[in-house]
Design a protein around this motif. Structure first.
Motif, PDB file in Angstrom:
ATOM      1  N   UNK A 256       0.822  -1.207   0.000  1.00 28.78           N
ATOM      2  CA  UNK A 256       0.000   0.000   0.000  1.00 28.78           C
ATOM      3  C   UNK A 256       0.859   1.262   0.000  1.00 28.78           C
ATOM      4  N   UNK A 257       2.017   1.196   0.662  1.00 31.19           N
ATOM      5  CA  UNK A 257       2.886   2.365   0.741  1.00 31.19           C
ATOM      6  C   UNK A 257       3.579   2.651  -0.583  1.00 31.19           C
ATOM      7  N   UNK A 258       3.533   1.680  -1.508  1.00 33.08           N
ATOM      8  CA  UNK A 258       4.091   1.940  -2.835  1.00 33.08           C
ATOM      9  C   UNK A 258       3.129   2.728  -3.715  1.00 33.08           C
ATOM     10  N   UNK A 259       1.945   2.992  -3.184  1.00 29.85           N
ATOM     11  CA  UNK A 259       1.001   3.874  -3.863  1.00 29.85           C
ATOM     12  C   UNK A 259       1.259   5.305  -3.374  1.00 29.85           C
ATOM     13  N   UNK A 260       1.830   6.171  -4.206  1.00 33.85           N
ATOM     14  CA  UNK A 260       2.171   7.519  -3.733  1.00 33.85           C
ATOM     15  C   UNK A 260       0.995   8.277  -3.140  1.00 33.85           C
ATOM     16  N   UNK A 263       0.400   6.990   0.412  1.00 35.40           N
ATOM     17  CA  UNK A 263       1.480   7.389   1.319  1.00 35.40           C
ATOM     18  C   UNK A 263       1.405   8.872   1.648  1.00 35.40           C
ATOM     19  N   UNK A 264       1.180   9.696   0.644  1.00 38.83           N
ATOM     20  CA  UNK A 264       1.103  11.142   0.876  1.00 38.83           C
ATOM     21  C   UNK A 264      -0.115  11.488   1.727  1.00 38.83           C
ATOM     22  N   UNK A 265      -1.249  10.831   1.477  1.00 36.26           N
ATOM     23  CA  UNK A 265      -2.455  11.113   2.262  1.00 36.26           C
ATOM     24  C   UNK A 265      -2.231  10.802   3.734  1.00 36.26           C
ATOM     25  N   UNK A 380      -7.367   6.090  -2.560  1.00 38.60           N
ATOM     26  CA  UNK A 380      -6.103   5.646  -3.137  1.00 38.60           C
ATOM     27  C   UNK A 380      -5.912   4.138  -3.091  1.00 38.60           C
ATOM     28  N   UNK A 381      -6.887   3.385  -2.547  1.00 34.86           N
ATOM     29  CA  UNK A 381      -6.721   1.938  -2.392  1.00 34.86           C
ATOM     30  C   UNK A 381      -7.898   1.208  -3.021  1.00 34.86           C
ATOM     31  N   UNK A 382      -7.734  -0.092  -3.288  1.00 33.83           N
ATOM     32  CA  UNK A 382      -8.864  -0.877  -3.799  1.00 33.83           C
ATOM     33  C   UNK A 382      -9.988  -0.958  -2.773  1.00 33.83           C
ATOM     34  N   UNK A 389      -7.197   0.724   5.167  1.00 33.05           N
ATOM     35  CA  UNK A 389      -6.745   2.084   4.897  1.00 33.05           C
ATOM     36  C   UNK A 389      -7.231   3.053   5.966  1.00 33.05           C
ATOM     37  N   UNK A 390      -8.460   2.876   6.415  1.00 32.46           N
ATOM     38  CA  UNK A 390      -8.989   3.725   7.478  1.00 32.46           C
ATOM     39  C   UNK A 390      -8.196   3.540   8.769  1.00 32.46           C
ATOM     40  N   UNK A 391      -7.855   2.287   9.087  1.00 35.60           N
ATOM     41  CA  UNK A 391      -7.064   2.018  10.280  1.00 35.60           C
ATOM     42  C   UNK A 391      -5.677   2.626  10.199  1.00 35.60           C
ATOM     43  N   UNK A 392      -5.044   2.526   9.030  1.00 34.85           N
ATOM     44  CA  UNK A 392      -3.716   3.109   8.850  1.00 34.85           C
ATOM     45  C   UNK A 392      -3.786   4.629   8.990  1.00 34.85           C
TER      46      UNK A 392
END
Length: 456
Positions: A256-260, A263-265, A380-382, A389-392
């Protein structure tokens, strides 16, 4: 389950959620009183705040996974019990070390409780329409906790004692636990992944060691202990990356962190709380220790910062749904940057009229930014990774707050040195404004326009 029972479940889960968020801010107005009573110094006060926020940030993802595996009701009840025990221990703490340790217990309970409240509500309201209404109520209660923190805390400290800030949780937790035990139906996800214990421990260790290194530098600069903590934090970060890269079911999938955009969000969410909670730590001491305001008056004075989060954020969410997250994210960062930059002109005897535009602009910026940055992370995620993603995103925000409190206290120093502390507050405000503007530039390039998540 009858509609009455579902309403009770919603109410008790909202109470738990409210307490978790309330304890993020309620302690701030009690810090000067704690300082006078226990004499912990600036670094001790930083640990009083971070002692709660650190385990909450480090164990938040693990708390959600444990609830899925062990049962949401079981983990919610355990979280309430641990949070209540920690609150009681805080209220009875004889010294700084005991208070910080008790705050950590609170944080562990909060990390179990926060994600399971939403899971319990989701299972109690299976229909989409009623579930959406229930989650809306849950979110509104959480928003109300932020302005309530300084206000309730100020009243309790002024009318009773700083210990009441913690002890007030105990009877509420007992009642909530009894009601939840009788009404909540157990649920779990049997297909969920196992808990990534090495990832959780290495991530928590990294955050703890980093915080200790920053706070420790306030006393001894680059002392052997500070250097050791910094080296340990770096080693644990490397360990976390290696563990997560090899784990079959990592607590944080590195892909997931390879999605810019993702990561930026999340970096933006972390920076938002880094600056906000760091400055709030200094601001409460400025209002009380420097300007001599009583605790309740200080809590009322902070309302223009928190009220926009309750009043403006719902409308900002609608704007995000129409135009996408990029514009609101950038607008929120710029507005907040203008607000906090005005800290640079404050003096020890500045009037409240001089502080008011700082709080209003800062608060409105956060109100626009908060829903937009969550939408940006989810977009930014599937679709099947939205929960993770919400937890992160929540974890990034809590971790940013932990490090912000640690660093800002070091930069500003002690409020006993009034002029140096006020200059430090101004420097941190200007530095935060620059940081917000730099992040806004990144968001212009990487935050997605669309709200709906990509297919892959």
């Amino acid at each position: 389950m009858t509609s009455r029972d579902r309403g009770i479940v919603l109410g008790v889960m909202c109470v738990g959620y409210f307490l978790v968020l309330l304890d993020v801010t309620i302690v701030n107005v009690a810090l000067p009183s704690i300082d006078r009573d226990l004499d912990p110094g600036v670094s001790g006060l930083q640990w009083v705040v971070d002692g709660y926020a650190l385990p909450l940030a480090a164990l938040l993802l693990a708390g959600g996974t444990t609830g899925d595996r062990r049962g949401h009701k079981q983990v919610a009840l355990l979280g309430l019990a641990v949070f209540g025990v920690g609150s009681l221990a805080c209220g009875l703490a004889p010294g700084t070390v005991a208070l910080v340790a008790s705050r950590a217990v609170q944080g562990v309970g909060a990390a179990m409780l926060l994600p399971t409240t939403l899971a319990v509500i989701g299972r109690a309201f299976p229909g989409r329409a009623e579930q959406a209404r229930a989650i809306g109520i849950w979110a509104a209660v959480g928003s109300a906790a932020l302005p309530a923190g300084p206000l309730v805390g100020g009243a309790l400290v002024e009318w009773l004692d700083w210990r009441a800030v913690f002890l007030v949780n105990v009877p509420i937790v007992i009642v909530a636990g009894v009601v939840a035990h009788r009404t909540v139906v157990e649920s779990r996800d049997r297909s969920t992944r196992p808990l990534d214990v090495p990832g959780v421990l290495s991530g928590a260790g990294f955050l703890a060691a980093s915080t200790a290194a920053v706070i420790g530098s306030e006393r001894g600069g680059l002392s052997p202990l500070v250097t050791a903590m910094a080296a340990l934090s770096l080693g644990l970060l490397v360990c976390f990356v290696l563990v997560e890269g090899r784990a079959a079911d990592p607590v944080l999938p590195l892909g997931l962190l390879r999605r810019p955009a993702f990561t930026v969000a999340n970096a933006t969410a972390g920076v938002m709380n880094f600056g906000t909670l760091g400055l709030l730590f200094l601001l409460t001491q400025y209002l009380q220790s420097v300007q001599g305001r009583p605790p309740l008056q200080s809590g009322v004075a902070l309302l223009p910062l928190f009220l926009p989060l309750t009043l403006v954020a719902p409308y900002a969410g609608r704007v995000v749904a129409r135009v996408g997250p990029r514009g609101p994210v950038v607008a929120g960062l710029i507005t907040a940057a203008v607000g906090v930059s005005l800290f640079g002109g404050l003096g020890s005897d500045s009037s409240y009229a001089r502080l008011l535009p700082v709080l209003v602009l800062w608060g409105v910026g956060l109100a626009v930014l908060t829903p937009a940055i969550v939408a940006a992370a989810l977009a930014a995620v599937p679709g099947d990774a939205v929960g993770l993603a919400s937890g992160v995103n929540n974890t990034a925000r809590q971790a940013g707050g932990v490090l912000g409190i640690a660093l800002y206290g070091v930069v500003a120093g002690s409020p006993d040195q009034v002029h140096e502390f006020v200059r430090g507050l101004g420097r941190t405000g200007l530095g935060t404004a620059v940081l917000f503007l730099l992040v806004a530039g990144l968001c212009l390039s990487f935050v997605p326009r669309q709200v709906s998540p990509p297919d892959s």
